[in-house]
Write a protein that holds these residues in place. Structure first.
Motif, PDB file in Angstrom:
ATOM      1  N   ALA A  48       0.846  -1.199   0.000  1.00  0.00           N
ATOM      2  CA  ALA A  48       0.000   0.000   0.000  1.00  0.00           C
ATOM      3  C   ALA A  48       0.884   1.252   0.000  1.00  0.00           C
ATOM      4  CB  ALA A  48      -0.920  -0.004   1.215  1.00  0.00           C
ATOM      5  N   PHE A  49       1.926   1.240   0.860  1.00  0.00           N
ATOM      6  CA  PHE A  49       2.840   2.387   0.882  1.00  0.00           C
ATOM      7  C   PHE A  49       3.446   2.601  -0.496  1.00  0.00           C
ATOM      8  CE2 PHE A  49       7.256   3.864   1.070  1.00  0.00           C
ATOM      9  CZ  PHE A  49       7.002   5.172   1.424  1.00  0.00           C
ATOM     10  N   TYR A 108       7.287   4.254   8.778  1.00  0.00           N
ATOM     11  CA  TYR A 108       5.988   3.897   9.370  1.00  0.00           C
ATOM     12  C   TYR A 108       5.525   2.532   8.866  1.00  0.00           C
ATOM     13  CZ  TYR A 108       0.858   4.167   9.854  1.00  0.00           C
ATOM     14  OH  TYR A 108      -0.470   3.906  10.115  1.00  0.00           O
ATOM     15  N   ALA A 109       5.623   2.304   7.552  1.00  0.00           N
ATOM     16  CA  ALA A 109       5.182   1.029   6.975  1.00  0.00           C
ATOM     17  C   ALA A 109       5.972  -0.133   7.567  1.00  0.00           C
ATOM     18  CB  ALA A 109       5.329   1.058   5.456  1.00  0.00           C
ATOM     19  N   LEU A 110       7.245   0.117   7.921  1.00  0.00           N
ATOM     20  CA  LEU A 110       8.094  -0.945   8.457  1.00  0.00           C
ATOM     21  C   LEU A 110       7.800  -1.247   9.933  1.00  0.00           C
ATOM     22  CD1 LEU A 110      11.495   0.054   6.805  1.00  0.00           C
ATOM     23  CD2 LEU A 110       9.984  -1.810   6.128  1.00  0.00           C
ATOM     24  N   THR A 111       7.037  -0.363  10.607  1.00  0.00           N
ATOM     25  CA  THR A 111       6.711  -0.631  12.010  1.00  0.00           C
ATOM     26  C   THR A 111       5.538  -1.592  12.139  1.00  0.00           C
ATOM     27  OG1 THR A 111       5.172   1.229  12.226  1.00  0.00           O
ATOM     28  CG2 THR A 111       7.487   1.683  12.730  1.00  0.00           C
ATOM     29  N   GLY A 112       4.956  -1.988  10.990  1.00  0.00           N
ATOM     30  CA  GLY A 112       3.877  -2.969  11.018  1.00  0.00           C
ATOM     31  C   GLY A 112       2.559  -2.469  11.585  1.00  0.00           C
ATOM     32  N   PRO A 113       2.032  -1.335  11.067  1.00  0.00           N
ATOM     33  CA  PRO A 113       0.720  -0.875  11.530  1.00  0.00           C
ATOM     34  C   PRO A 113      -0.402  -1.731  10.939  1.00  0.00           C
ATOM     35  CG  PRO A 113       1.494   0.508   9.754  1.00  0.00           C
ATOM     36  CD  PRO A 113       2.582  -0.480  10.013  1.00  0.00           C
ATOM     37  N   LEU A 121      -3.363  -2.614   8.497  1.00  0.00           N
ATOM     38  CA  LEU A 121      -3.530  -2.201   7.098  1.00  0.00           C
ATOM     39  C   LEU A 121      -4.551  -1.067   6.972  1.00  0.00           C
ATOM     40  CD1 LEU A 121      -2.954  -2.547   4.091  1.00  0.00           C
ATOM     41  CD2 LEU A 121      -4.713  -4.303   4.008  1.00  0.00           C
ATOM     42  N   SER A 122      -5.671  -1.192   7.693  1.00  0.00           N
ATOM     43  CA  SER A 122      -6.739  -0.184   7.548  1.00  0.00           C
ATOM     44  C   SER A 122      -6.261   1.188   8.039  1.00  0.00           C
ATOM     45  CB  SER A 122      -7.992  -0.617   8.301  1.00  0.00           C
ATOM     46  OG  SER A 122      -7.663  -0.847   9.658  1.00  0.00           O
ATOM     47  N   THR A 123      -5.524   1.206   9.145  1.00  0.00           N
ATOM     48  CA  THR A 123      -4.993   2.475   9.667  1.00  0.00           C
ATOM     49  C   THR A 123      -3.979   3.061   8.691  1.00  0.00           C
ATOM     50  OG1 THR A 123      -5.032   1.321  11.797  1.00  0.00           O
ATOM     51  CG2 THR A 123      -4.098   3.537  11.779  1.00  0.00           C
ATOM     52  N   ALA A 124      -3.106   2.207   8.182  1.00  0.00           N
ATOM     53  CA  ALA A 124      -2.073   2.673   7.249  1.00  0.00           C
ATOM     54  C   ALA A 124      -2.725   3.252   5.993  1.00  0.00           C
ATOM     55  CB  ALA A 124      -1.135   1.526   6.893  1.00  0.00           C
ATOM     56  N   LEU A 125      -3.704   2.529   5.451  1.00  0.00           N
ATOM     57  CA  LEU A 125      -4.383   2.997   4.237  1.00  0.00           C
ATOM     58  C   LEU A 125      -5.025   4.361   4.476  1.00  0.00           C
ATOM     59  CD1 LEU A 125      -6.037  -0.198   2.720  1.00  0.00           C
ATOM     60  CD2 LEU A 125      -4.428   1.338   1.590  1.00  0.00           C
ATOM     61  N   LEU A 126      -5.634   4.527   5.656  1.00  0.00           N
ATOM     62  CA  LEU A 126      -6.259   5.808   6.005  1.00  0.00           C
ATOM     63  C   LEU A 126      -5.228   6.942   5.904  1.00  0.00           C
ATOM     64  CD1 LEU A 126      -9.085   6.668   7.091  1.00  0.00           C
ATOM     65  CD2 LEU A 126      -8.039   6.763   9.352  1.00  0.00           C
ATOM     66  N   ARG A 133       6.513  -0.284 -13.909  1.00  0.00           N
ATOM     67  CA  ARG A 133       6.777  -1.624 -13.354  1.00  0.00           C
ATOM     68  C   ARG A 133       6.298  -1.716 -11.901  1.00  0.00           C
ATOM     69  NH1 ARG A 133       9.348  -7.035 -13.460  1.00  0.00           N
ATOM     70  NH2 ARG A 133       9.529  -7.403 -11.252  1.00  0.00           N
ATOM     71  N   VAL A 134       6.584  -0.677 -11.121  1.00  0.00           N
ATOM     72  CA  VAL A 134       6.187  -0.681  -9.707  1.00  0.00           C
ATOM     73  C   VAL A 134       4.673  -0.792  -9.583  1.00  0.00           C
ATOM     74  CG1 VAL A 134       6.044   0.736  -7.606  1.00  0.00           C
ATOM     75  CG2 VAL A 134       8.205   0.567  -8.848  1.00  0.00           C
ATOM     76  N   LEU A 135       3.960   0.078 -10.292  1.00  0.00           N
ATOM     77  CA  LEU A 135       2.505   0.119 -10.119  1.00  0.00           C
ATOM     78  C   LEU A 135       1.826  -1.090 -10.742  1.00  0.00           C
ATOM     79  CD1 LEU A 135       1.725   3.926 -10.499  1.00  0.00           C
ATOM     80  CD2 LEU A 135       1.597   2.526  -8.438  1.00  0.00           C
ATOM     81  N   SER A 136       2.430  -1.684 -11.792  1.00  0.00           N
ATOM     82  CA  SER A 136       1.797  -2.850 -12.399  1.00  0.00           C
ATOM     83  C   SER A 136       2.086  -4.124 -11.602  1.00  0.00           C
ATOM     84  CB  SER A 136       2.217  -3.008 -13.860  1.00  0.00           C
ATOM     85  OG  SER A 136       3.607  -3.193 -13.939  1.00  0.00           O
ATOM     86  N   THR A 137       3.144  -4.108 -10.783  1.00  0.00           N
ATOM     87  CA  THR A 137       3.461  -5.281  -9.960  1.00  0.00           C
ATOM     88  C   THR A 137       2.733  -5.207  -8.621  1.00  0.00           C
ATOM     89  OG1 THR A 137       5.687  -5.088 -10.884  1.00  0.00           O
ATOM     90  CG2 THR A 137       5.373  -6.734  -9.153  1.00  0.00           C
ATOM     91  N   VAL A 138       2.793  -4.035  -8.026  1.00  0.00           N
ATOM     92  CA  VAL A 138       2.284  -3.837  -6.668  1.00  0.00           C
ATOM     93  C   VAL A 138       1.226  -2.760  -6.741  1.00  0.00           C
ATOM     94  CG1 VAL A 138       2.899  -3.116  -4.344  1.00  0.00           C
ATOM     95  CG2 VAL A 138       4.598  -4.277  -5.780  1.00  0.00           C
ATOM     96  N   PHE A 139      -0.012  -3.114  -6.537  1.00  0.00           N
ATOM     97  CA  PHE A 139      -1.031  -2.077  -6.597  1.00  0.00           C
ATOM     98  C   PHE A 139      -2.098  -2.363  -5.566  1.00  0.00           C
ATOM     99  CE2 PHE A 139      -4.433   0.494  -8.518  1.00  0.00           C
ATOM    100  CZ  PHE A 139      -3.738   1.688  -8.620  1.00  0.00           C
ATOM    101  N   VAL A 140      -2.044  -1.633  -4.468  1.00  0.00           N
ATOM    102  CA  VAL A 140      -3.036  -1.775  -3.399  1.00  0.00           C
ATOM    103  C   VAL A 140      -3.592  -0.389  -3.146  1.00  0.00           C
ATOM    104  CG1 VAL A 140      -3.436  -2.376  -0.982  1.00  0.00           C
ATOM    105  CG2 VAL A 140      -1.801  -3.693  -2.340  1.00  0.00           C
ATOM    106  N   LEU A 141      -4.741  -0.075  -3.758  1.00  0.00           N
ATOM    107  CA  LEU A 141      -5.246   1.290  -3.637  1.00  0.00           C
ATOM    108  C   LEU A 141      -6.081   1.475  -2.371  1.00  0.00           C
ATOM    109  CD1 LEU A 141      -4.660   3.651  -5.433  1.00  0.00           C
ATOM    110  CD2 LEU A 141      -6.914   3.411  -6.436  1.00  0.00           C
TER     111      LEU A 141
END
Lengths: 151, 151, 151
Positions: free
Chosen positions: A12-13, A89-94, A96-101, B143-151
């Protein structure tokens, strides 16, 4: 693929970091567009083929070009800390829903900030989108420093 | 050493990212060099020991200093997205040869861009090296967006 | 939490990277503070509610605002390479004590640089903190390139 990319939060990040980075990169061509349509250049070699008289006119600054440059600069000042803080932040393991927000909010505020800046929308549209984006980053930085703190 | 550094693509990214970052950092001393040789400063405390008359002269802007500053700023606008996109790209696990092609091309275009900017080489040398560098980044972002895409 | 965050050196990098990034981000509100107290704005929409006469006065530049902006810009030029080089350096697996020395020194020099810049302290306070911070980065870059080099 690196193990990191199997982590949903990191994916997501990656998505949102790529989106805001691309948005920032688009300010380059937008500056070029305003330079050409407004006839306002900075480097002499960019107007080398013109007559002396035309050169003088083309080497003047133009408010629209300066505006898009300020917008680009503001992006640097904000997308850079978003990437730095967001990556950690992404590496601290939050969650998913909070991170996406966090990622979605920052991305939305930043895109709105550009629209408000380029079109000179009445304040506080631009100021507010800057402040809210900064608050999102502070929230992520708080999580980072409260999880990982080795002074 | 972190596991990441055992990945050949990540090591290649590390090498080229360090090279372009060092190149960007060298614009700082280069600005100082132009400030001193051209006698053009911005901060009053930098010319504190001079006479009032000299101060006035030294606190004027100089086109060579402004040029190297624009070049430095352009580096920020391009090396920053290269690092962001390139890091994410390296983590998607591309082929080493493809990755090297991207990293080498961007690094070469960026170094050439600096040479073209500082020496005011005739256009489109500077413009082209900027555009080609940007295309390399778009290719990695795709390449990044076509491999990893979590919107 | 990602495996990376179990590494003590990476946690130290995370802490100091977050601190200098937050310090850099604080230059934004500081610019706003100087803009408001000195009455110096750049965008017309920021002074839209004022009378024509007041607008003219408020849209002039002010040396204090320009100084804090230069300081912010200098932060970008230095915190960005610190994050890039520092992240790669942390991944090469240096000794914790050596790594901490680098991170602490850079952070201290950068904070001192800001104090020296904003208060216009006599030179060489600002110049020296810039140079020493740069040397710390060169030392980390040397470690990165001598450990990981895939050209």
């Amino acid at each position: 693929m690196a193990q990191l990319m199997e982590d949903e939060v990191f994916r997501a990040f990656t998505t949102y970091a790529a989106i805001v980075t691309l948005k920032m990169m688009l300010m380059g061509p937008m500056t070029a567009y305003f330079r050409i349509t407004r006839g306002s250049f900075t480097n002499e070699e960019d107007v080398a083929r013109k007559s002396e008289e035309e050169k003088k006119k083309l080497l003047k600054s133009h408010p629209d070009v300066e505006r898009v440059q300020r917008c680009h600069h503001n992006d640097l000042e904000n997308v850079v800390p978003f990437f730095f803080i967001g990556l950690l932040y992404a590496l601290t393991g939050p969650e998913l829903s909070t991170a996406l927000l966090h990622f979605r909010a920052f991305t939305a505020f930043r895109i709105f900030h550009t629209i408000a800046y380029i079109n000179a929308l009445p304040q506080p549209s631009r100021g507010l989108s800057y402040i809210l984006g900064t608050l999102v980053m502070f929230s992520m930085a708080y999580r980072v420093l409260s999880t990982v703190f080795v002074l």
